[in-house]
Design a protein around this motif. Structure first.
Motif, PDB file in Angstrom:
ATOM      1  N   ARG A 104      -2.841  59.086 -59.309  1.00  0.00           N
ATOM      2  CA  ARG A 104      -4.079  59.554 -58.675  1.00  0.00           C
ATOM      3  C   ARG A 104      -4.998  58.362 -58.426  1.00  0.00           C
ATOM      4  N   ASP A 106      -8.472  56.879 -55.586  1.00  0.00           N
ATOM      5  CA  ASP A 106      -9.408  57.139 -54.489  1.00  0.00           C
ATOM      6  C   ASP A 106      -9.889  55.825 -53.907  1.00  0.00           C
ATOM      7  N   PRO A 112     -15.443  58.390 -52.309  1.00  0.00           N
ATOM      8  CA  PRO A 112     -15.230  58.550 -53.753  1.00  0.00           C
ATOM      9  C   PRO A 112     -14.862  59.960 -54.188  1.00  0.00           C
ATOM     10  N   GLU A 113     -15.140  60.951 -53.392  1.00  0.00           N
ATOM     11  CA  GLU A 113     -14.843  62.327 -53.765  1.00  0.00           C
ATOM     12  C   GLU A 113     -13.463  62.776 -53.308  1.00  0.00           C
ATOM     13  N   GLN A 114     -12.767  61.937 -52.560  1.00  0.00           N
ATOM     14  CA  GLN A 114     -11.461  62.288 -52.010  1.00  0.00           C
ATOM     15  C   GLN A 114     -10.348  61.665 -52.855  1.00  0.00           C
ATOM     16  N   VAL A 115      -9.829  62.436 -53.809  1.00  0.00           N
ATOM     17  CA  VAL A 115      -8.772  61.953 -54.689  1.00  0.00           C
ATOM     18  C   VAL A 115      -7.420  62.141 -54.007  1.00  0.00           C
ATOM     19  N   LEU A 116      -6.643  61.073 -53.962  1.00  0.00           N
ATOM     20  CA  LEU A 116      -5.356  61.076 -53.292  1.00  0.00           C
ATOM     21  C   LEU A 116      -4.230  60.856 -54.298  1.00  0.00           C
ATOM     22  N   PRO A 139      -8.288  57.683 -46.124  1.00  0.00           N
ATOM     23  CA  PRO A 139      -9.522  58.228 -45.538  1.00  0.00           C
ATOM     24  C   PRO A 139      -9.833  57.623 -44.177  1.00  0.00           C
TER      25      PRO A 139
END
Length: 290
Positions: A104, A106, A112-116, A139
């Protein structure tokens, strides 16, 4: 007599003006294999944080804590350290075989709120380098930074950001680059008397060279001895050796060549410099890393 002299001067200067106009009308060179997007920017506008924020990656551990960094190099690939991946997957010891599992991460300075999620696609434990592949697209507005190799960074200013425990939003560190060790790592020295030091949580982060205007390596280790402010990076010439073929080739800069004057602001001069360094430096780089 004065009028005649002025007329002669005008005739002499006319070819020079025509030459300048002809040069100004030349088409801009095309760069097929080299990422040079920011290197044509005037030097007073090249700003490390602004350029790094679109590529820097924060990597999380099993308990959602930040344990290290990485950076996007294009084609959904992320460069980081082997020991960062081992920590992210909760593995102990040094693994010779490529691990399996979801990692995990980002882009903390961009989204920062988009965890990949990413998975390991290349594993080089002997040099502590791993390449991850994003399962989902990066992103919007993310882009790889300029990476370049050079045999001489002594005395260059550097900037780097890391995500140590307790400072998950990131700490910036600056200092001076020194020379290489016997194992190829390049020494970094923090010059600030009161700022942060390179510490656990910085591994995998790209190191920005202020003089060259690009990334020259990746943080791999720090000396945590009290009173010591030194850390180490894996230079870009070693990182180049593990890059997949679909990733654009780095800019190769032999020590002391070209990058001493106005070439950074001159697209034509830069094109000539890159063409020359590709011919002259490519074999040297392969000899050093193979």
């Amino acid at each position: 007599e004065l009028l005649d002299l002025a007329s002669e001067l005008e005739q002499v200067s006319k070819p020079d003006r025509e030459t300048e106009e002809s040069q100004a009308s030349l088409p801009s060179p095309e760069f097929s294999d080299v990422s040079v997007s920011s290197l044509n920017t005037p030097r007073d506008k090249v700003h490390a944080p602004a350029l790094l924020e679109s590529s820097i990656v924060r990597i999380y551990g099993k308990h959602q804590q930040s344990i290290g960094a990485g950076f996007w190099v294009g084609k959904e690939r992320i460069l980081t350290c082997v020991h960062v991946v081992e920590s992210a997957l909760g593995l102990s010891g040094s693994l010779s075989d490529m691990p399996v599992g979801d990692i995990r991460l980002d882009f903390p300075l961009l989204a920062p709120e988009q965890v990949l999620t990413a998975r390991v696609v290349q594993w080089r434990p002997k040099i502590d380098v791993a390449i991850l592949e994003l399962i989902h697209p990066a992103p919007t507005n993310s882009q790889p930074v300029n990476m370049m190799t050079t045999l001489d960074v002594w005395g260059h200013d550097f900037h780097v950001v890391g995500f140590p425990v307790g400072h998950e939003d990131g700490n910036w560190v600056s200092g001076i680059l020194r020379g290489p060790r016997a194992d190829g790592w390049v020494q970094m020295e923090v010059t600030s008397q009161s700022g942060y030091l390179v510490a656990p949580g910085f591994s995998g982060s790209p190191v920005w060279d202020e003089q060259l205007g690009g990334v020259v390596g990746m943080v791999v280790a720090a000396d945590t001895t009290e009173g010591i402010k030194a850390a180490f990076l894996i230079p870009a010439r070693i990182l180049q050796s593990v890059m997949p073929p679909e990733i654009p080739e780095m800019v190769l800069i032999p020590a002391g060549e070209f990058w001493m004057g106005s070439e950074l602001n001159d697209p034509l001069a830069f094109s000539n410099a890159v063409s020359y360094t590709h011919l002259r430096a490519h074999e040297t780089v392969l000899d050093l890393v193979c």
